[in-house]
Motif scaffolding. Structure first.
Motif, PDB file in Angstrom:
ATOM      1  N   SER A   6      -1.091  96.660 120.108  1.00 44.19           N
ATOM      2  CA  SER A   6      -1.244  95.495 120.974  1.00 44.19           C
ATOM      3  C   SER A   6      -2.348  94.593 120.461  1.00 44.19           C
ATOM      4  CB  SER A   6      -1.590  95.909 122.415  1.00 44.19           C
ATOM      5  OG  SER A   6      -2.916  96.356 122.458  1.00 44.19           O
ATOM      6  N   THR A  10      -3.936  87.951 122.896  1.00 43.77           N
ATOM      7  CA  THR A  10      -2.732  87.163 123.152  1.00 43.77           C
ATOM      8  C   THR A  10      -1.721  87.927 123.963  1.00 43.77           C
ATOM      9  OG1 THR A  10      -1.659  87.952 121.144  1.00 43.77           O
ATOM     10  CG2 THR A  10      -3.019  85.971 120.949  1.00 43.77           C
ATOM     11  N   ARG A  12       0.240  90.147 122.678  1.00 45.08           N
ATOM     12  CA  ARG A  12       1.397  90.488 121.859  1.00 45.08           C
ATOM     13  C   ARG A  12       1.259  91.907 121.326  1.00 45.08           C
ATOM     14  NH1 ARG A  12       5.696  88.244 119.788  1.00 45.08           N
ATOM     15  NH2 ARG A  12       6.511  88.795 117.769  1.00 45.08           N
ATOM     16  N   THR A 317       9.077  94.758 120.307  1.00 46.99           N
ATOM     17  CA  THR A 317       7.848  94.019 120.553  1.00 46.99           C
ATOM     18  C   THR A 317       7.749  93.617 122.017  1.00 46.99           C
ATOM     19  OG1 THR A 317       7.838  93.146 118.298  1.00 46.99           O
ATOM     20  CG2 THR A 317       6.556  91.934 119.941  1.00 46.99           C
ATOM     21  N   ASP A 319       5.471  91.147 124.649  1.00 49.93           N
ATOM     22  CA  ASP A 319       4.469  90.099 124.812  1.00 49.93           C
ATOM     23  C   ASP A 319       3.869  90.144 126.208  1.00 49.93           C
ATOM     24  OD1 ASP A 319       4.921  88.969 122.276  1.00 49.93           O
ATOM     25  OD2 ASP A 319       6.628  87.827 123.049  1.00 49.93           O
ATOM     26  N   ARG A 320       2.595  89.838 126.294  1.00 50.06           N
ATOM     27  CA  ARG A 320       1.962  89.702 127.602  1.00 50.06           C
ATOM     28  C   ARG A 320       2.336  88.339 128.168  1.00 50.06           C
ATOM     29  NH1 ARG A 320      -3.704  91.844 129.741  1.00 50.06           N
ATOM     30  NH2 ARG A 320      -3.529  91.034 131.860  1.00 50.06           N
ATOM     31  N   LYS A 321       2.889  88.324 129.396  1.00 49.40           N
ATOM     32  CA  LYS A 321       3.345  87.078 130.001  1.00 49.40           C
ATOM     33  C   LYS A 321       2.393  86.549 131.079  1.00 49.40           C
ATOM     34  CE  LYS A 321       6.976  86.910 127.479  1.00 49.40           C
ATOM     35  NZ  LYS A 321       8.353  86.665 127.914  1.00 49.40           N
TER      36      LYS A 321
END
Length: 386
Positions: A6, A10, A12, A317, A319-321
């Motif tokens: 991680s 970001t 990601r 993958t 992603d942090r939203k």
């Protein structure tokens, strides 16, 4: 299996082999405040000898736990034991489902035996003579769950009382008394209330008395704003049930990024963080893992066992939203909300009005099923003794 890493700055999650990124300090996560069973993430190495390193995750579930507190959405004892949760929850539907299992019949018989009053089913005018026994059952089940989890149990107030503020407060206090009789510390209990105006006002009064509340059956922005204004400890905005309504209305499926339930939680989260509310947002009621991925970073996320398994098997993958430092809203802070304002705002959302009503009716129906089951056992005992 590919390993995941991680990038907290970001949000990601990178596959092993990507360029290294120095991990930014992770924001402090508020713990010990949850309505459902959740699986705690493992703490990263700390201390003088710890070297700054990027955590490595084996799957999406591990990656998600680095962004949100992951909650296992189940109240059954065996499943709670399986997932080793910190907290857990009950509601009328979960209580009925768990206690209607043959192996749990002894809980019903024990609750009936504890009821020292004369048989209320024989009294004229008593509409729901076993509602008090059902309360005892909810507490008994909660006590059993507290033997398994180190944290808290959430116990829901009878859904029949959802439109009465005083009756809701009285029932909540009664539940706390029953827990106290078992020697349970109040700090280990959450009282779960429907997010009607009356339920929200009951929450305000209970929180002032130090009783933490989890506001459930939450579908509208007005409900969320009112709950935060009332000082609720935690809210459970429903994702899947919102999507269900729009899917039926529009006759189409939704991509996760445009899912109406996802957009609702995202709006509430950003409003809370932008205005610095302490109320915890725990996204609930998911239909697919796509919805979960779109809310990665939410304070807490409650996930059913089948979707937990699906996330655990995925190495894609992630992603942090959602993130507090990126939260923004164009809605002013709705302080001192009154009933007329709530009714106007909530009443303008047809979906929320319908789903709240439907949810209360469903919980009330399951409560009645439990009481009917108790009545049948009690009558059978009477026949045996004669």
């Amino acid at each position: 299996m590919a390993l995941l890493r991680s990038q907290p700055a970001t949000g990601r999650v990178l596959l092993r082999g990507d360029a290294p990124v120095i991990a930014a300090p992770r924001p402090l996560c508020v713990r010990n405040i949850s309505a459902c069973a959740y699986l705690e993430e493992k703490a990263p190495p700390s201390g003088p000898s710890a070297k700054p390193s990027q955590p490595i995750f084996h799957n999406q579930l591990e990656a998600l736990k680095s962004m949100s507190v992951v909650v296992a959405d189940t109240g059954e004892l065996e499943l709670v034991k399986k997932y080793h949760p910190h907290d857990c929850t009950t509601n009328p539907s979960l209580v009925y489902k768990a206690l209607s299992m043959p192996e749990n019949r002894h809980y019903l018989e024990k609750a009936l035996a504890q009821d020292k009053r004369s048989p209320e089913h024989a009294k004229p005018g008593v509409v729901r003579p076993y509602s008090g026994v059902a309360d005892q059952l909810s507490v008994d089940l909660g006590c059993e769950l507290l033997k398994v989890v180190p944290g808290r149990v959430s116990t829901e107030v009878d859904a029949h009382l959802s439109y009465s503020m005083q009756a809701t407060v009285d029932k909540a206090l009664r539940l706390m008394e029953l827990y106290a009789a078992h020697g349970i510390d109040p700090s280990r209990i959450y009282i779960k209330l429907a997010s009607t105006w009356e339920g929200i006002e009951a929450c305000r009064r209970l929180e002032r008395q130090g009783i933490n509340c989890n506001m459930t059956l939450l579908f509208s922005f007005a409900q969320a704003a009112a709950c935060a204004d009332a000082g609720a400890t935690l809210i459970s905005p429903f994702v899947g049930r919102i999507m269900d309504w729009y899917k039926a209305k529009e006759g189409r499926d939704f991509a996760p990024s445009e899912d109406p339930g996802v957009l609702s939680v995202r709006r509430i989260y950003n409003y809370y963080k932008a205005h610095h509310y302490k109320t915890i947002v725990m996204a609930a009621s998911f239909r697919n893992v796509g919805e979960i991925r779109e809310l990665a970073g939410c304070d807490k996320i409650t996930i059913s066992p089948n979707l937990l398994d699906e996330l655990e098997k995925s190495t894609a993958t992630l992603d942090r939203k959602l993130s507090p430092d990126r939260a923004s809203t164009d809605v002013m802070k709705l302080s001192n909300m009154h009933e007329d304002m709530f009714n106007k705002l909530h009443g303008s959302d047809q979906m929320a009005v319908e789903k709240l009503k439907q949810g209360i009716e469903l919980f009330a129906a399951d409560q009645k099923k439990l009481e009917d089951l108790l009545a049948s056992i009690a009558m059978a005992k009477v026949k045996e003794n004669h």
